[in-house]
Design an enzyme around this catalytic site. Structure first.
Site, PDB file in Angstrom:
ATOM      1  N   ASP A  65       0.928  -1.161   0.069  1.00  0.00           N
ATOM      2  CA  ASP A  65      -0.054  -0.618  -0.131  1.00  0.00           C
ATOM      3  C   ASP A  65       0.884   1.470  -0.036  1.00  0.00           C
ATOM      4  OD1 ASP A  65      -1.684   1.943   0.700  1.00  0.00           O
ATOM      5  OD2 ASP A  65      -2.876   1.326   1.982  1.00  0.00           O
ATOM      6  N   VAL A  66       1.421   1.791  -1.600  1.00  0.00           N
ATOM      7  CA  VAL A  66       2.189   3.266  -1.239  1.00  0.00           C
ATOM      8  C   VAL A  66       2.341   4.279   0.117  1.00  0.00           C
ATOM      9  CG1 VAL A  66       2.481   2.738  -3.532  1.00  0.00           C
ATOM     10  CG2 VAL A  66       0.354   4.019  -3.023  1.00  0.00           C
ATOM     11  N   ASN A  92       3.792   4.818 -10.413  1.00  0.00           N
ATOM     12  CA  ASN A  92       2.532   4.617 -11.629  1.00  0.00           C
ATOM     13  C   ASN A  92       0.881   4.785 -10.517  1.00  0.00           C
ATOM     14  OD1 ASN A  92       0.204   3.742 -13.972  1.00  0.00           O
ATOM     15  ND2 ASN A  92       0.742   1.748 -12.057  1.00  0.00           N
ATOM     16  N   TYR A 161      -8.988  13.824  -7.936  1.00  0.00           N
ATOM     17  CA  TYR A 161      -7.779  13.278  -8.663  1.00  0.00           C
ATOM     18  C   TYR A 161      -7.136  14.446  -9.469  1.00  0.00           C
ATOM     19  CZ  TYR A 161      -5.818  10.366 -12.792  1.00  0.00           C
ATOM     20  OH  TYR A 161      -5.136   9.884 -13.852  1.00  0.00           O
ATOM     21  N   LYS A 165      -2.607  15.917  -9.141  1.00  0.00           N
ATOM     22  CA  LYS A 165      -2.454  15.279 -10.837  1.00  0.00           C
ATOM     23  C   LYS A 165      -1.402  16.401 -10.971  1.00  0.00           C
ATOM     24  CE  LYS A 165      -2.560  10.723 -11.325  1.00  0.00           C
ATOM     25  NZ  LYS A 165      -1.606   9.614 -11.455  1.00  0.00           N
TER      26      LYS A 165
END
Length: 256
Positions: A65-66, A92, A161, A165
């Site tokens: 789990d990053v 990613n 999101y 980004k």
């Protein structure tokens, strides 16, 4: 944690979000090209499915789990223990979060989950890669962050999101600058409408900026994977700082 094959390869990659979509395609592309790849993701079974699609290079699957620092530390420790170094991080792992939710209705927990995965996770993995790349011999390596065309132009109802980004672009620039003294090259690939589970709905209808719902073209995710491989295999003296790969006919240029 699962590993298969024992041959050592010259180039070692860590791919996060490797159990599906773009991460899977990139991992398969690298494995097929002879890279050794540490596959990171939340579900070991899907990571193993990824490895089975490319019987070429040695691989290691690490449940990760990053957004959890301990998981990220364990991922890189396992990679170095297995392969000896890290030459590439493909940063990613990410999530869109709940789709179609107006700003005023977006739960804070949903916002936080997107930020923790897309931004904090990318930072934690990049930080761990930096620490390894600075100290290894020969020194250096490459980090490729998975941005999005949303890093330039948002879709409706995509505030979490899109914000992450945009932030990832700043992370890429700062990492690229700070990596220069240590032979660490950092770039970003911004992707639009690659055919994955996340984009499946676009072929039947996606909300446009004018309020209409319209189908959108998609491209083969393998085309994205080949672009990442090209970026990854450049000598460290050369760097693709930003690349945009998108479905040619998608409503991006001029949208909004």
């Amino acid at each position: 944690m699962t590993e298969a094959k024992t041959d050592r390869q010259t180039k070692i990659a860590v791919v996060t979000g490797a159990g599906s979509g773009i991460g899977r395609a990139v991992a398969v592309e690298l494995l097929g090209a002879g890279w050794s790849v540490a596959l990171a993701g939340r579900h070991t079974d899907t990571l193993e499915e990824t490895a089975e699609q490319a019987p070429g290079g040695p691989w290691l699957a690490v449940r990760t789990d990053v957004s959890r620092p301990a998981d990220v530390d364990a991922l890189f420790a396992a990679t170095v223990a297995r392969f000896g170094r890290v030459d590439l991080l493909f940063n990613n792992a990410g999530t869109f979060g709940p789709g179609g939710v107006p700003v005023e209705d977006l739960p804070y927990d949903a916002w936080r989950h997107v930020v923790d995965t897309n931004l904090n996770g990318a930072f934690l993995c990049a930080q761990a890669a930096y620490r390894q790349m600075k100290g290894q011999e020969p020194r250096g390596g490459r980090i490729i962050n998975n941005g999005s065309i949303s890093a330039h132009t948002p879709r409706p109802h995509s505030v979490a999101y899109t914000a992450t980004k945009h932030a990832l672009t700043g992370l890429t620039k700062s990492l690229s600058l700070d990596g220069r003294p240590y032979d660490i090259a950092v770039g970003q690939i911004d992707i639009g409408n690659a055919a994955t589970d996340m984009t499946a709905r676009m072929q039947t209808g996606a909300l446009q900026a004018n309020g209409e719902v319209a189908p959108e073209p998609v491209m083969d995710v393998a085309d994205v994977a080949r672009t990442v491989r090209h970026m990854a295999e450049l000598p460290l003296a050369a760097n693709v700082q930003f690349a945009t790969v998108l479905a040619t006919a998608m409503p991006y240029v001029g949208r909004g």
